[in-house]
Design a protein around this motif. Structure first.
Motif, mmCIF file in Angstrom:
data_model
loop_
_atom_site.group_PDB
_atom_site.id
_atom_site.type_symbol
_atom_site.label_atom_id
_atom_site.label_comp_id
_atom_site.label_asym_id
_atom_site.label_seq_id
_atom_site.Cartn_x
_atom_site.Cartn_y
_atom_site.Cartn_z
ATOM 1 N N GLY A 17 4.446 1.624 11.223
ATOM 2 C CA GLY A 17 5.713 0.921 11.291
ATOM 3 C C GLY A 17 6.414 0.647 9.979
ATOM 4 O O GLY A 17 5.885 -0.045 9.139
ATOM 5 N N GLY A 18 7.562 1.194 9.785
ATOM 6 C CA GLY A 18 8.426 0.852 8.662
ATOM 7 C C GLY A 18 8.030 1.473 7.330
ATOM 8 O O GLY A 18 7.070 2.206 7.205
ATOM 9 N N LYS A 19 8.809 1.116 6.334
ATOM 10 C CA LYS A 19 8.712 1.686 5.000
ATOM 11 C C LYS A 19 7.575 1.099 4.185
ATOM 12 O O LYS A 19 6.925 1.793 3.412
ATOM 13 C CB LYS A 19 10.063 1.433 4.324
ATOM 14 N N TRP A 20 7.308 -0.179 4.329
ATOM 15 C CA TRP A 20 6.442 -0.882 3.389
ATOM 16 C C TRP A 20 4.957 -0.649 3.614
ATOM 17 O O TRP A 20 4.187 -0.610 2.650
ATOM 18 C CB TRP A 20 6.745 -2.378 3.404
ATOM 19 N N LYS A 21 4.526 -0.498 4.839
ATOM 20 C CA LYS A 21 3.080 -0.403 5.096
ATOM 21 C C LYS A 21 2.468 0.824 4.422
ATOM 22 O O LYS A 21 1.365 0.742 3.882
ATOM 23 C CB LYS A 21 2.795 -0.413 6.594
ATOM 24 N N GLY A 22 3.171 1.941 4.429
ATOM 25 C CA GLY A 22 2.662 3.134 3.753
ATOM 26 C C GLY A 22 2.518 2.918 2.259
ATOM 27 O O GLY A 22 1.531 3.356 1.650
ATOM 28 N N LEU A 23 3.488 2.224 1.665
ATOM 29 C CA LEU A 23 3.425 1.957 0.226
ATOM 30 C C LEU A 23 2.308 0.971 -0.107
ATOM 31 O O LEU A 23 1.640 1.099 -1.135
ATOM 32 C CB LEU A 23 4.779 1.433 -0.264
ATOM 33 N N ILE A 24 2.097 0.003 0.768
ATOM 34 C CA ILE A 24 1.005 -0.956 0.575
ATOM 35 C C ILE A 24 -0.339 -0.225 0.704
ATOM 36 O O ILE A 24 -1.237 -0.419 -0.132
ATOM 37 C CB ILE A 24 1.109 -2.121 1.583
ATOM 38 N N LEU A 25 -0.480 0.613 1.728
ATOM 39 C CA LEU A 25 -1.705 1.399 1.906
ATOM 40 C C LEU A 25 -1.989 2.242 0.674
ATOM 41 O O LEU A 25 -3.116 2.280 0.175
ATOM 42 C CB LEU A 25 -1.567 2.335 3.110
ATOM 43 N N GLU A 30 -6.543 2.668 -4.363
ATOM 44 C CA GLU A 30 -7.348 2.717 -5.585
ATOM 45 C C GLU A 30 -8.400 1.615 -5.635
ATOM 46 O O GLU A 30 -9.281 1.640 -6.462
ATOM 47 C CB GLU A 30 -6.437 2.612 -6.813
ATOM 48 N N GLY A 31 -8.242 0.595 -4.782
ATOM 49 C CA GLY A 31 -9.191 -0.507 -4.779
ATOM 50 C C GLY A 31 -8.496 -1.823 -4.495
ATOM 51 O O GLY A 31 -7.277 -1.871 -4.365
ATOM 52 N N PRO A 32 -9.286 -2.908 -4.402
ATOM 53 C CA PRO A 32 -8.726 -4.219 -4.062
ATOM 54 C C PRO A 32 -7.700 -4.705 -5.086
ATOM 55 O O PRO A 32 -7.822 -4.428 -6.274
ATOM 56 C CB PRO A 32 -9.949 -5.146 -4.071
ATOM 57 N N LEU A 33 -6.696 -5.419 -4.582
ATOM 58 C CA LEU A 33 -5.670 -6.005 -5.441
ATOM 59 C C LEU A 33 -5.398 -7.432 -5.003
ATOM 60 O O LEU A 33 -5.458 -7.750 -3.814
ATOM 61 C CB LEU A 33 -4.363 -5.211 -5.360
ATOM 62 N N ARG A 34 -5.070 -8.279 -5.981
ATOM 63 C CA ARG A 34 -4.609 -9.621 -5.673
ATOM 64 C C ARG A 34 -3.144 -9.534 -5.261
ATOM 65 O O ARG A 34 -2.468 -8.533 -5.498
ATOM 66 C CB ARG A 34 -4.782 -10.521 -6.894
ATOM 67 N N VAL A 75 -7.289 -14.623 -3.884
ATOM 68 C CA VAL A 75 -7.272 -13.836 -2.655
ATOM 69 C C VAL A 75 -7.106 -12.372 -3.039
ATOM 70 O O VAL A 75 -6.224 -12.026 -3.817
ATOM 71 C CB VAL A 75 -6.117 -14.280 -1.716
ATOM 72 N N GLU A 76 -7.974 -11.537 -2.499
ATOM 73 C CA GLU A 76 -7.886 -10.105 -2.739
ATOM 74 C C GLU A 76 -7.694 -9.376 -1.410
ATOM 75 O O GLU A 76 -8.244 -9.777 -0.395
ATOM 76 C CB GLU A 76 -9.173 -9.567 -3.378
ATOM 77 N N TYR A 77 -6.913 -8.314 -1.480
ATOM 78 C CA TYR A 77 -6.671 -7.463 -0.319
ATOM 79 C C TYR A 77 -7.290 -6.098 -0.591
ATOM 80 O O TYR A 77 -7.187 -5.570 -1.700
ATOM 81 C CB TYR A 77 -5.175 -7.311 -0.062
ATOM 82 N N SER A 78 -7.921 -5.539 0.428
ATOM 83 C CA SER A 78 -8.523 -4.210 0.309
ATOM 84 C C SER A 78 -8.360 -3.483 1.639
ATOM 85 O O SER A 78 -8.089 -4.101 2.668
ATOM 86 C CB SER A 78 -10.004 -4.328 -0.057
ATOM 87 N N LEU A 79 -8.529 -2.171 1.586
ATOM 88 C CA LEU A 79 -8.448 -1.372 2.802
ATOM 89 C C LEU A 79 -9.770 -1.440 3.557
ATOM 90 O O LEU A 79 -10.843 -1.428 2.952
ATOM 91 C CB LEU A 79 -8.156 0.092 2.473
ATOM 92 N N THR A 80 -9.681 -1.509 4.864
ATOM 93 C CA THR A 80 -10.853 -1.363 5.717
ATOM 94 C C THR A 80 -11.124 0.132 5.878
ATOM 95 O O THR A 80 -10.325 0.975 5.422
ATOM 96 C CB THR A 80 -10.587 -1.972 7.108
#
Length: 108
Positions: A17-25, A30-34, A75-80
């Motif tokens: 969905g949408g433009k942003w999720k692909g860019l966030i993914l 490359e690894g977890p980000l705050r 808080v860190e975000y990472s890909l599952t």
């Protein structure tokens, strides 16, 4: 209500969905980000939109949110694994976009 999909592409686009999720993914590939690092990595996204997109991505199982109990809170975000598999599936599409960038930019 459970949604049904007409095909696999329909299901994949619904998750993306949408433009942003692909860019966030891509940024998290490359690894977890705050949060602040992610906001800087995704040029042009507002704080509000990033918060909403991350929440949706967490709910759909693409992103993991890890809260480290410290002061100030970290808080860190990472890909599952699910998010990494979608990122891998998106890579050829990104390459196609790079290969055809001039043609795409020329579309009126």
């Amino acid at each position: 209500m459970k949604r049904t999909y007409t095909c696999g592409l329909d299901a994949a686009i619904a998750v993306m969905g949408g433009k942003w999720k692909g860019l966030i993914l891509f940024s998290l590939g490359e690894g977890p980000l705050r949060f602040g690092e992610l906001r800087r990595a995704v040029a042009g996204i507002s704080e509000r939109v990033l918060i909403l997109q991350l929440r949706e991505m967490e709910n759909s199982g693409l992103v993991h949110r890890e809260v480290h109990q410290q002061v100030p809170p970290k808080v860190e975000y990472s890909l599952t694994e699910f998010g990494r598999s979608l990122n891998a599936a998106m890579a050829p599409l990104g390459e196609w976009g790079e290969d055809n960038l001039q043609r795409i930019e020329a579309i009126p």
